[in-house]
Design an enzyme around this catalytic site. Structure first.
Site, PDB file in Angstrom:
ATOM      1  CG  ASP A 182      15.264  17.781  60.676  1.00  8.16           C
ATOM      2  OD1 ASP A 182      16.049  17.137  60.373  1.00  8.16           O
ATOM      3  OD2 ASP A 182      14.837  17.703  61.790  1.00  8.16           O
TER       4      ASP A 182
ATOM      5  N   GLY B  88      21.035  18.363  66.584  1.00 13.90           N
ATOM      6  CA  GLY B  88      22.445  18.139  66.973  1.00 13.90           C
ATOM      7  C   GLY B  88      22.330  16.641  67.084  1.00 13.90           C
TER       8      GLY B  88
ATOM      9  CE  LYS C 165      33.376   3.885  66.420  1.00 11.27           C
ATOM     10  NZ  LYS C 165      32.486   2.714  66.906  1.00 11.27           N
TER      11      LYS C 165
ATOM     12  CG  LEU D 228      40.568  11.348  71.689  1.00  8.46           C
ATOM     13  CD1 LEU D 228      39.553  12.211  70.928  1.00  8.46           C
ATOM     14  CD2 LEU D 228      41.205  12.313  72.763  1.00  8.46           C
ATOM     15  CB  ALA D 229      42.301   5.603  71.200  1.00 10.76           C
TER      16      ALA D 229
ATOM     17  CE1 TYR E  35      25.201  15.455  71.678  1.00  8.29           C
ATOM     18  CE2 TYR E  35      25.669  15.156  73.886  1.00  8.29           C
ATOM     19  CZ  TYR E  35      24.633  15.547  72.767  1.00  8.29           C
ATOM     20  OH  TYR E  35      23.628  15.828  73.122  1.00  8.29           O
TER      21      TYR E  35
ATOM     22  CE  LYS F 183      24.308  19.013  72.215  1.00  3.42           C
ATOM     23  NZ  LYS F 183      23.493  19.900  71.579  1.00  3.42           N
TER      24      LYS F 183
ATOM     25  CB  THR G  93      14.468  11.352  71.943  1.00  4.59           C
ATOM     26  OG1 THR G  93      15.950  11.204  72.205  1.00  4.59           O
ATOM     27  CG2 THR G  93      14.027  12.555  72.711  1.00  4.59           C
TER      28      THR G  93
HETATM   29  P1  NAD Z   1      16.926  13.280  67.300  1.00  2.00           P
HETATM   30  O1  NAD Z   1      17.949  12.716  66.788  1.00  2.00           O
HETATM   31  O2  NAD Z   1      15.496  12.549  67.684  1.00  2.00           O
HETATM   32  O3  NAD Z   1      16.693  14.814  66.591  1.00  2.00           O
HETATM   33  C1  NAD Z   1      17.697  15.689  66.192  1.00  2.00           C
HETATM   34  C2  NAD Z   1      17.100  16.417  64.822  1.00  2.00           C
HETATM   35  O4  NAD Z   1      18.054  17.212  64.493  1.00  2.00           O
HETATM   36  C3  NAD Z   1      16.783  15.323  63.927  1.00  2.00           C
HETATM   37  O5  NAD Z   1      15.503  15.537  63.476  1.00  2.00           O
HETATM   38  C4  NAD Z   1      17.601  15.508  62.786  1.00  2.00           C
HETATM   39  O6  NAD Z   1      17.339  15.219  61.439  1.00  2.00           O
HETATM   40  C5  NAD Z   1      18.065  17.163  62.914  1.00  2.00           C
HETATM   41  N1  NAD Z   1      19.382  17.374  62.381  1.00  2.00           N
HETATM   42  C6  NAD Z   1      20.449  16.502  62.511  1.00  2.00           C
HETATM   43  N2  NAD Z   1      21.579  17.329  61.813  1.00  2.00           N
HETATM   44  C7  NAD Z   1      21.057  18.408  61.332  1.00  2.00           C
HETATM   45  C8  NAD Z   1      21.445  19.357  60.116  1.00  2.00           C
HETATM   46  N3  NAD Z   1      22.857  19.134  59.894  1.00  2.00           N
HETATM   47  N4  NAD Z   1      20.566  20.215  59.857  1.00  2.00           N
HETATM   48  C9  NAD Z   1      19.425  20.057  60.166  1.00  2.00           C
HETATM   49  N5  NAD Z   1      18.871  19.355  61.087  1.00  2.00           N
HETATM   50  C10 NAD Z   1      19.610  18.330  61.744  1.00  2.00           C
HETATM   51  O7  NAD Z   1      17.669  13.914  68.744  1.00  2.00           O
HETATM   52  P2  NAD Z   1      16.813  14.542  70.183  1.00  2.00           P
HETATM   53  O8  NAD Z   1      17.096  13.646  71.192  1.00  2.00           O
HETATM   54  O9  NAD Z   1      15.619  15.261  70.001  1.00  2.00           O
HETATM   55  O10 NAD Z   1      17.861  15.772  70.466  1.00  2.00           O
HETATM   56  C11 NAD Z   1      17.587  17.135  70.238  1.00  2.00           C
HETATM   57  C12 NAD Z   1      18.779  17.909  70.854  1.00  2.00           C
HETATM   58  O11 NAD Z   1      18.765  17.843  72.305  1.00  2.00           O
HETATM   59  C13 NAD Z   1      20.108  17.586  70.220  1.00  2.00           C
HETATM   60  O12 NAD Z   1      20.938  18.887  70.313  1.00  2.00           O
HETATM   61  C14 NAD Z   1      20.778  17.048  71.356  1.00  2.00           C
HETATM   62  O13 NAD Z   1      22.174  16.915  71.396  1.00  2.00           O
HETATM   63  C15 NAD Z   1      20.093  17.229  72.603  1.00  2.00           C
HETATM   64  N6  NAD Z   1      20.193  16.507  73.776  1.00  2.00           N
HETATM   65  C16 NAD Z   1      19.208  15.321  73.801  1.00  2.00           C
HETATM   66  C17 NAD Z   1      19.085  14.521  75.084  1.00  2.00           C
HETATM   67  C18 NAD Z   1      18.336  13.482  74.974  1.00  2.00           C
HETATM   68  O14 NAD Z   1      18.496  12.615  75.958  1.00  2.00           O
HETATM   69  N7  NAD Z   1      17.612  12.990  73.921  1.00  2.00           N
HETATM   70  C19 NAD Z   1      20.208  14.750  76.064  1.00  2.00           C
HETATM   71  C20 NAD Z   1      20.841  16.042  76.119  1.00  2.00           C
HETATM   72  C21 NAD Z   1      20.728  16.706  74.699  1.00  2.00           C
END
Ligand code: NAD
Length: 466
Positions: free
Chosen positions: A258, A309, A314, A316-317, A372, A376, A407
């Site tokens: 992380d 992730g 936002k 797009l505009a 996003y 994805k 989360t």
């Molecule tokens: P979260 O924000 O709780 O955790 C994401 C983690 O990624 C954080 O610990 C953050 O520090 C780390 N991170 C961000 N940028 C980074 C970087 N540049 N280098 C290293 N680490 C980095 O999010 P989450 O809800 O646990 O999501 C995890 C994944 O699941 C993401 O890819 C998210 O897009 C995807 N996702 C989540 C949901 C949801 O409902 N929570 C739904 C669909 C997809």
């Protein structure tokens, strides 16, 4: 993150109120418990005439010590099942009382649309006999592998049935379709185990393709990842933390990665699992090289999970170039750069796994998420384009596409939108991070060599983009 409505709906007063007002009644989902059988109840096995998978299915059901019944055409199944060492108990479809935990139906024998009535004949009489958190698994032939268009049409039709019963059976039951390619009969065990178990609690209405593979493994199913090394990005919290925990539970040594600002949490997560810590930003110019060097020194990687992730929502505009660029870079481009470095330096070991975290936003799109959703969807493109290339090296690549998971990311969504996302699915609730992690552990299993190029939604069969 807690769901107060679910807690209330499961109290005696809440049950009464939700029933009388016709409100959603989200059940507490069965989840993995090592002390319970993989399938905690009776299984009803059925098949269309000329089914081709009864013996391999029976072998898996025997391996998991399932209590298996057969009704319709039982005598035909009995012969194939007994070859696999499984004895079937007989079940009369006139018995409308007996309840099952799972229905397994082999539809591979269906050659044209008229024969689809076999699906009705099996499921209609027993449609009310699945318990809470029950499982429906249908196995068919991959339509692309059928040379006869009539057979391909009928096999493709199974998707609509599966997704419909996933919505119809309710009571937190799930329904999935596994398409098995010719010569992939010996690759179905990990998928059948996953979809019959509590580990697939929040996965429903999914279609999975299992392809042939020369990889044959003999694993300890209670520790399938023993001796494996996994790297999980974004592992300090949320879904990434749960992925690290589940992979460690299954026996892997987990490298938790992380950003440096999250190092204290990263140390806490890795420390609890006996894992290692790699604090870096995956978008840094030297990140691919640093990851490569670190993992090489650990003897290479068996599993990489691209989970890190971010969102910067936002319209797009109103979106700045920074918001666009940050999301694309973290969620997609950095993953490509890391993969390139790992493959160029042979860091991924034989029978390795690349596992990506997409989103239903990448499938259906979302207002305010053009950046996003694009990133994805790109993850899905990466999985689908790389799968045939990696297959030649004995490596698989797959993705999960989570829906609404409880989360910090979803806790930040405004209340009304959050409630809609949480309830508009077949389970009437959000998923837990562990639900995503369990799907990733299924992909990661050494026994999942035939599972390649798949995108499985972990969304409780969300109506968004369904
Ligand atoms: P979260 O924000 O709780 O955790 C994401 C983690 O990624 C954080 O610990 C953050 O520090 C780390 N991170 C961000 N940028 C980074 C970087 N540049 N280098 C290293 N680490 C980095 O999010 P989450 O809800 O646990 O999501 C995890 C994944 O699941 C993401 O890819 C998210 O897009 C995807 N996702 C989540 C949901 C949801 O409902 N929570 C739904 C669909 C997809």
């Amino acid at each position: 993150m807690s769901d107060r409505y679910q807690l209330f709906a499961n109290s005696p007063a809440g049950r009464l109120l939700t029933r009388n007002l016709g409100l959603p009644a989200p059940l507490v989902l069965d989840r993995f418990d090592a002390s319970k059988p993989l399938v905690n109840g009776a299984v009803l096995l059925g098949a269309a005439p000329n089914a081709e998978l009864i013996a391999p299915i029976a072998k898996v059901l025997k391996n998991i010590h399932a209590d298996v019944y057969a009704g319709h055409s039982a005598s035909i199944h009995q012969i194939a099942a007994s070859d696999a060492g499984l004895s079937l108990r007989s079940f009369s479809s006139d018995d409308r009382i007996f309840k099952f935990k799972a229905f397994v139906f082999d539809a591979t024998g269906i050659k044209n649309s008229e024969q689809l009535v076999e699906v009705y004949n099996f499921f209609h009489p027993i449609a009310r006999q699945l318990v809470n958190c029950g499982r429906v698994v249908i196995l068919g032939r991959t339509p692309e592998s059928c040379t006869d268009p009539k057979q391909a049409t009928a096999q493709r039709a199974l998707e609509g049935f599966t997704r419909s019963v996933g919505k119809e059976f309710k009571k937190a039951c799930t329904a999935q379709l596994i398409y098995v390619a010719p010569n992939a009969e010996d690759q179905i065990e990990s998928s059948l185990r996953f979809f019959l178990s509590a580990q697939s609690a929040y996965v429903s209405g999914q279609v999975v393709r299992v392809s042939a593979s020369e990889t044959q493994v003999n694993i300890d199913w209670s520790k399938p990842l023993a001796g494996k090394t996994a790297l999980v990005t974004g592992a300090s919290r949320g879904i990434g933390e749960a992925i690290a925990e589940v992979l460690a539970r299954d026996g892997a040594h987990v490298i938790c990665l992380d950003i440096p600002a999250q190092e204290a949490d990263l140390q806490r997560v890795a420390g609890a699992l006996g894992g290692s810590v790699l604090a870096l930003d995956i978008t840094a110019a030297d990140a691919p090289q640093q990851i490569t060097d670190y993992c090489k020194a650990k003897g290479g990687l068996d599993i990489i999970v691209h989970n890190a992730g971010v969102t910067r929502d936002k319209t797009l505009a109103n979106m700045t170039p920074q918001q666009w660029g940050l999301v694309m870079n973290i969620n997609l481009s950095s993953e490509e750069r890391i993969n390139d470095a790992l493959f160029a330096n042979n860091v991924i070991n034989a029978n390795g796994r690349v596992i990506c975290v997409s989103s239903i936003s990448g499938i259906a799109g979302n207002l305010g998420q053009s950046n996003y959703g694009m990133s994805k969807a790109g993850v899905i493109g990466m999985v689908q384009s790389m799968a045939p290339i990696l297959k030649a090296q004995g490596i698989t690549i797959n993705a999960v596409a989570p829906g609404f998971i409880e989360t910090q990311m979803t806790a930040a969504i405004p209340f009304a939108i959050r409630e809609a996302g949480r309830r508009m699915n077949s389970m009437s609730q959000g998923g837990q991070p562990v639900d995503v992690a369990e799907a990733i552990a299924w992909y990661a299993s050494p026994a999942s060599a035939g599972v390649n190029g798949n995108v499985v939604r972990v969304c409780g069969q969300s109506l968004i983009g369904a």
